[in-house]
Write a protein that holds these residues in place. Structure first.
Motif, PDB file in Angstrom:
ATOM      1  N   THR A  55       0.945  -1.300   0.004  1.00  0.00           N
ATOM      2  CA  THR A  55      -0.067   0.028  -0.210  1.00  0.00           C
ATOM      3  C   THR A  55       0.890   1.314   0.152  1.00  0.00           C
ATOM      4  OG1 THR A  55      -0.051   0.417   2.467  1.00  0.00           O
ATOM      5  CG2 THR A  55      -1.610  -1.234   1.592  1.00  0.00           C
ATOM      6  N   VAL A  56       0.375   2.254  -0.248  1.00  0.00           N
ATOM      7  CA  VAL A  56       0.877   3.661  -0.321  1.00  0.00           C
ATOM      8  C   VAL A  56       1.528   3.942   0.954  1.00  0.00           C
ATOM      9  CG1 VAL A  56      -0.019   4.556  -2.419  1.00  0.00           C
ATOM     10  CG2 VAL A  56      -1.016   4.908  -0.207  1.00  0.00           C
ATOM     11  N   THR A  57       0.885   3.636   1.866  1.00  0.00           N
ATOM     12  CA  THR A  57       1.471   3.977   3.163  1.00  0.00           C
ATOM     13  C   THR A  57       2.448   3.051   3.895  1.00  0.00           C
ATOM     14  OG1 THR A  57      -0.272   2.538   4.416  1.00  0.00           O
ATOM     15  CG2 THR A  57      -0.982   4.819   4.063  1.00  0.00           C
ATOM     16  N   GLY A  58       2.800   1.933   3.052  1.00  0.00           N
ATOM     17  CA  GLY A  58       3.902   1.046   3.545  1.00  0.00           C
ATOM     18  C   GLY A  58       3.131   0.004   4.354  1.00  0.00           C
ATOM     19  N   ARG A  59       1.986  -0.005   4.699  1.00  0.00           N
ATOM     20  CA  ARG A  59       1.157  -1.286   5.059  1.00  0.00           C
ATOM     21  C   ARG A  59       1.201  -2.326   3.986  1.00  0.00           C
ATOM     22  NH1 ARG A  59      -4.266  -0.520   8.522  1.00  0.00           N
ATOM     23  NH2 ARG A  59      -3.454   0.549  10.388  1.00  0.00           N
ATOM     24  N   TRP A  60       1.544  -3.680   4.782  1.00  0.00           N
ATOM     25  CA  TRP A  60       1.147  -4.837   3.857  1.00  0.00           C
ATOM     26  C   TRP A  60      -0.145  -5.266   3.490  1.00  0.00           C
ATOM     27  CZ3 TRP A  60       4.725  -9.349   5.756  1.00  0.00           C
ATOM     28  CH2 TRP A  60       6.147  -9.122   6.109  1.00  0.00           C
ATOM     29  N   VAL A  84       0.696   9.253  10.051  1.00  0.00           N
ATOM     30  CA  VAL A  84       0.849   8.232  11.187  1.00  0.00           C
ATOM     31  C   VAL A  84       0.676   6.928  10.837  1.00  0.00           C
ATOM     32  CG1 VAL A  84      -0.602   8.031  13.268  1.00  0.00           C
ATOM     33  CG2 VAL A  84      -0.297  10.307  12.571  1.00  0.00           C
ATOM     34  N   GLN A  85      -0.016   6.453   9.753  1.00  0.00           N
ATOM     35  CA  GLN A  85      -0.359   5.000   9.701  1.00  0.00           C
ATOM     36  C   GLN A  85       1.098   4.662   9.014  1.00  0.00           C
ATOM     37  OE1 GLN A  85      -2.597   2.867   6.163  1.00  0.00           O
ATOM     38  NE2 GLN A  85      -3.851   3.374   7.482  1.00  0.00           N
ATOM     39  N   GLY A  86       1.808   5.573   7.954  1.00  0.00           N
ATOM     40  CA  GLY A  86       2.762   5.142   7.442  1.00  0.00           C
ATOM     41  C   GLY A  86       4.243   5.072   8.430  1.00  0.00           C
ATOM     42  N   SER A  87       4.284   5.938   9.277  1.00  0.00           N
ATOM     43  CA  SER A  87       5.283   6.147  10.136  1.00  0.00           C
ATOM     44  C   SER A  87       5.201   5.032  10.947  1.00  0.00           C
ATOM     45  CB  SER A  87       5.280   7.397  10.897  1.00  0.00           C
ATOM     46  OG  SER A  87       5.624   8.575  10.150  1.00  0.00           O
ATOM     47  N   ALA A  88       4.010   4.586  11.329  1.00  0.00           N
ATOM     48  CA  ALA A  88       3.753   3.314  12.160  1.00  0.00           C
ATOM     49  C   ALA A  88       4.352   1.868  11.247  1.00  0.00           C
ATOM     50  CB  ALA A  88       2.275   3.189  12.611  1.00  0.00           C
ATOM     51  N   ALA A  89       4.006   2.056   9.933  1.00  0.00           N
ATOM     52  CA  ALA A  89       4.444   0.879   8.967  1.00  0.00           C
ATOM     53  C   ALA A  89       5.990   1.079   9.185  1.00  0.00           C
ATOM     54  CB  ALA A  89       3.988   1.089   7.740  1.00  0.00           C
ATOM     55  N   ASP A  90       6.630   2.176   8.904  1.00  0.00           N
ATOM     56  CA  ASP A  90       8.228   2.200   9.194  1.00  0.00           C
ATOM     57  C   ASP A  90       8.728   1.400  10.267  1.00  0.00           C
ATOM     58  OD1 ASP A  90       8.015   4.017   6.905  1.00  0.00           O
ATOM     59  OD2 ASP A  90       8.401   5.824   7.959  1.00  0.00           O
ATOM     60  N   TRP A  91       7.972   1.665  11.257  1.00  0.00           N
ATOM     61  CA  TRP A  91       8.481   1.081  12.501  1.00  0.00           C
ATOM     62  C   TRP A  91       8.335  -0.240  12.705  1.00  0.00           C
ATOM     63  CZ3 TRP A  91       5.245  -1.219  16.050  1.00  0.00           C
ATOM     64  CH2 TRP A  91       5.781  -1.578  17.248  1.00  0.00           C
ATOM     65  N   ALA A  92       7.129  -0.790  12.118  1.00  0.00           N
ATOM     66  CA  ALA A  92       6.685  -2.028  12.000  1.00  0.00           C
ATOM     67  C   ALA A  92       7.618  -2.893  11.319  1.00  0.00           C
ATOM     68  CB  ALA A  92       5.262  -2.220  11.787  1.00  0.00           C
ATOM     69  N   LEU A  93       8.111  -2.287  10.176  1.00  0.00           N
ATOM     70  CA  LEU A  93       9.051  -3.021   9.346  1.00  0.00           C
ATOM     71  C   LEU A  93      10.413  -3.393  10.103  1.00  0.00           C
ATOM     72  CD1 LEU A  93       8.984  -1.397   5.910  1.00  0.00           C
ATOM     73  CD2 LEU A  93       8.491  -3.743   6.425  1.00  0.00           C
ATOM     74  N   LEU A  94      10.904  -2.456  10.880  1.00  0.00           N
ATOM     75  CA  LEU A  94      12.235  -2.751  11.531  1.00  0.00           C
ATOM     76  C   LEU A  94      11.962  -3.616  12.804  1.00  0.00           C
ATOM     77  CD1 LEU A  94      13.466   1.017  11.199  1.00  0.00           C
ATOM     78  CD2 LEU A  94      14.667  -0.950  10.723  1.00  0.00           C
ATOM     79  N   LEU A  95      10.763  -3.594  13.360  1.00  0.00           N
ATOM     80  CA  LEU A  95      10.419  -4.703  14.421  1.00  0.00           C
ATOM     81  C   LEU A  95      10.452  -5.912  13.501  1.00  0.00           C
ATOM     82  CD1 LEU A  95       8.801  -5.354  17.125  1.00  0.00           C
ATOM     83  CD2 LEU A  95       6.951  -5.692  15.715  1.00  0.00           C
ATOM     84  N   LEU A  96       9.747  -6.411  12.765  1.00  0.00           N
ATOM     85  CA  LEU A  96      10.026  -7.652  11.962  1.00  0.00           C
ATOM     86  C   LEU A  96      11.199  -7.876  11.860  1.00  0.00           C
ATOM     87  CD1 LEU A  96       6.872  -7.211   9.587  1.00  0.00           C
ATOM     88  CD2 LEU A  96       7.232  -8.824  11.497  1.00  0.00           C
ATOM     89  N   ALA A  97      12.048  -6.948  11.113  1.00  0.00           N
ATOM     90  CA  ALA A  97      13.451  -7.243  10.772  1.00  0.00           C
ATOM     91  C   ALA A  97      14.020  -7.528  11.925  1.00  0.00           C
ATOM     92  CB  ALA A  97      14.162  -6.031  10.082  1.00  0.00           C
ATOM     93  N   ALA A  98      14.061  -6.991  13.141  1.00  0.00           N
ATOM     94  CA  ALA A  98      14.826  -7.400  14.160  1.00  0.00           C
ATOM     95  C   ALA A  98      14.401  -8.676  14.662  1.00  0.00           C
ATOM     96  CB  ALA A  98      14.598  -6.495  15.404  1.00  0.00           C
ATOM     97  N   LEU A  99      13.050  -9.052  14.880  1.00  0.00           N
ATOM     98  CA  LEU A  99      12.354 -10.271  15.383  1.00  0.00           C
ATOM     99  C   LEU A  99      13.009 -11.401  14.327  1.00  0.00           C
ATOM    100  CD1 LEU A  99      10.563 -11.664  17.367  1.00  0.00           C
ATOM    101  CD2 LEU A  99       8.757 -10.939  15.907  1.00  0.00           C
TER     102      LEU A  99
END
Length: 565
Positions: A295-300, A482-497
């Motif tokens: 999606t344009v916001t970076g959500r999957w 907001v939604q997009g920056s949350a998606a930014d953070w979530a990507l890094l969370l996934l990468a670390a996990l």
DNA sequence: AGTTTCGGCGCC
DNA sequence: AAAGGGCGCCGAAACT
């Protein structure tokens, strides 16, 4: 020290590979080897592989039992860079990027393929999609330079790296599948819908409810046809504009109760019923196709099976393998915490610096302890609510958290005016179709009825006025940051996990915006819970730098997804 | 007959 | 009185 290599599947089979220097340029000759997976497997010290498309390469590697630590996806980076440069809509393939670099005719992007149950990625891309490695590396080198010209180069590099990591996660999830007990699913369906009749018609319970609706109207009505229902209400002297639940529920008529029940069960039947089970579940796994950055916001998004819309009642069928557990982790109030981090509003940062319920804290400060009001106000601010309680409470929110509200207000104004709006890491909001030309109403946006709300002419400018389209763009942009920056953070969370799980048997099997499921042996569950917490902290530090904002998770170790909440 | 849009609702 | 953002999915309706 990263050991970076690049690869390109070659036309006619085999693969070209090359080592890259610290500058991203080839540090040695381009080698040709016969086997993609073998070439990667034999170089375990490589920490990042540069390639054209993760979706093309990585499933083939996984099928051969080969995982990689990191990658850089050139076509994904091209998409993000073009967006950042305000060049949405230009073809984003590697071939197009090369053509722009070399000054040739720019080929259009190939059309997207549709989702089908059990569809496999094509083994070979169409002619012309894969570039010789030397050409691919020219595109890569230019992308490195374009990162330097980004508004915040460090963040832009983090963004492309994070989304590439997300694509690795998505490919691995697609391979793993979500554990799914078809027998449990059938029990749930039978309990809700009753027996199926031969011939594939409605199951018993739906047929009964349809009869109840018809009895209430005194004539045969098909509750699945909105036009039929609206006509039936009209004949009963009740005017409804639609058959949406919120509208129907405000009507006093004996048909309402069975009608609402019918629609709820009908939804289960058509979207997650027996045919869904037949189409999407194989060998104990539900296999949707996760697409990182869809999606344009970076959500999957997912292709097939509606994997991000699994109804709560159906989650009963998601059951861990024997001796295994599901670690279900849900970020608490992710979006307002992200708003605190990006706006740096002192009050909101202080509230979000605690792991306790953020909405309760906000309500203590601004809403006399009324949590529900506080939540509505916060979500209203983020979504651009223009009426109702959310709007009323926005004033209170603004007084207590001025920088936070100003941040989304600014984004909304920028969106209305057609300026570029970015997430924290630099993902950029596309201009709406028809931006700058508000006289043309594009499809999909609410139509403005001049009779109801006459638009002011140029001479009668009204403060705050913007056309319907501009306002819609404003709401979009407001939510986007907001939604997009949350998606930014979530990507890094996934990468670390993902990196932590790589050392265990644990596998990431599901991700839904702010929620992740890890399937692991029972004895690993404690380590996985800890890994999620650490990954959340690391993601916050990497994404937002120094910030007091915390990102706590509600974590449950369960055998069945439905027991997680 | 095949394709696209609409209405409605699931999830976040 | 007004009607918040992002998606996917399905059948029916509306189109070609």
């Amino acid at each position: 020290m990263t050991d970076r290599w690049a690869l390109a599947p070659a036309e006619g089979g085999g693969v070209e590979i090359a080592a890259l220097g610290p500058d991203g340029l080839p540090a040695g000759p381009v080698l040709r080897e016969p086997d993609l997976a073998g070439a990667v497997r034999s170089r375990p010290d490589v920490t990042r592989w540069v390639w054209r498309s993760t979706a093309e390469v990585y499933p083939r590697l996984l099928a051969a039992g080969v995982r990689v630590e990191r990658c850089y996806d050139i076509e994904d980076a091209e998409t993000l860079l073009l967006g950042h440069e305000g060049r949405y809509g230009e073809p984003r393939s590697a071939a197009a990027a090369l053509a722009r670099l070399r000054g040739g005719p720019v080929p259009p992007d190939p059309p997207q393929r549709a989702a089908e149950p059990g569809a496999q990625s094509p083994l070979f891309e169409p002619e012309g999609v894969n570039l010789p490695l030397a050409d691919l590396l020219a595109v890569y080198a230019e992308q490195q330079r374009r990162h330097e010209r980004a508004e915040y180069p460090d963040r832009m590099r983090l963004l492309t790296a994070a989304e590439s990591a997300g694509m690795l996660v998505a490919a691995e999830m697609n391979r793993a599948g979500l554990p799914w007990r078809a027998d449990v699913h059938r029990e749930v369906l039978h309990g809700l819908l009753g027996e199926r009749y031969a011939g594939g018609g409605e199951p018993r319970r739906l047929a009964e409810l349809a009869d109840e609706v018809s009895d209430a109207f005194g004539r045969r009505v098909r509750p699945d046809l909105p036009a039929d229902v609206i006509k039936a209400f009209a004949q009963a002297g009740i005017k409804v504009k639609s058959t949406r639940r919120w509208e129907i529920e405000s009507v006093d008529h004996p048909a309402v109760k069975p009608l609402v029940e019918y629609k709820k069960l009908y939804r289960i039947w058509v979207a997650h019923g027996w045919s869904w089970l037949q189409d999407w579940v194989r060998e104990g796994r539900f296999r949707p196709e996760f697409l990182a950055g869809g999606t344009v916001t970076g959500r999957w998004v997912t292709n097939g099976g509606g994997a991000l819309q699994i109804p709560k009642v159906i989650r009963r069928a998601v059951v861990a393998d024997p001796g295994w557990r599901l670690v279900v982790a849900d970020a608490d109030q992710m979006e307002p915490r992200v708003l605190a981090a990006i706006s740096r509003d002192l009050g909101l940062m202080e509230v979000a610096g605690r792991e306790t319920d953020l909405y309760q804290s906000v309500s203590d400060r601004a809403f006399a302890g009324d949590r529900a009001q506080a939540k509505l106000a916060v979500l209203g601010a983020v979504y651009g609510q223009t009426s109702g309680d959310g709007l009323k409470n926005l004033a209170a929110l603004r007084r207590r958290f001025p920088k936070a509200v100003a941040y989304v207000d600014d984004a909304a104004r920028a969106g209305e005016e057609g300026r570029l709006v970015r997430t924290w890491l630099g993902r950029t909001c596309p201009p709406a179709a028809g931006a700058g030309d508000d006289t043309v109403e594009e499809a999909g946006l609410p139509q403005e009825d001049p009779a109801d709300s006459p638009a002011p002419g140029p001479q009668e400018w009204v403060p705050g006025y913007a056309s319907t389209n501009a306002r819609a763009r404003g709401r979009f942009a407001r939510n986007f940051v907001v939604q997009g920056s949350a998606a930014d953070w979530a990507l890094l969370l996934l990468a670390a996990l993902r990196r932590t799980c790589a050392d265990m048997a644990a596998e990431l099997v599901f991700f839904q915006h702010d929620e992740v499921i890890v399937h692991c042996p029972e004895e690993e569950a404690g380590a996985v819970v800890a890994a999620i917490r650490e990954a959340a902290d690391l993601a916050a530090r990497l994404t937002f730098g120094q910030t007091p904002v915390r990102f706590p998770f509600t974590t449950a170790v369960v055998e069945c997804y439905a027991d997680a909440k």
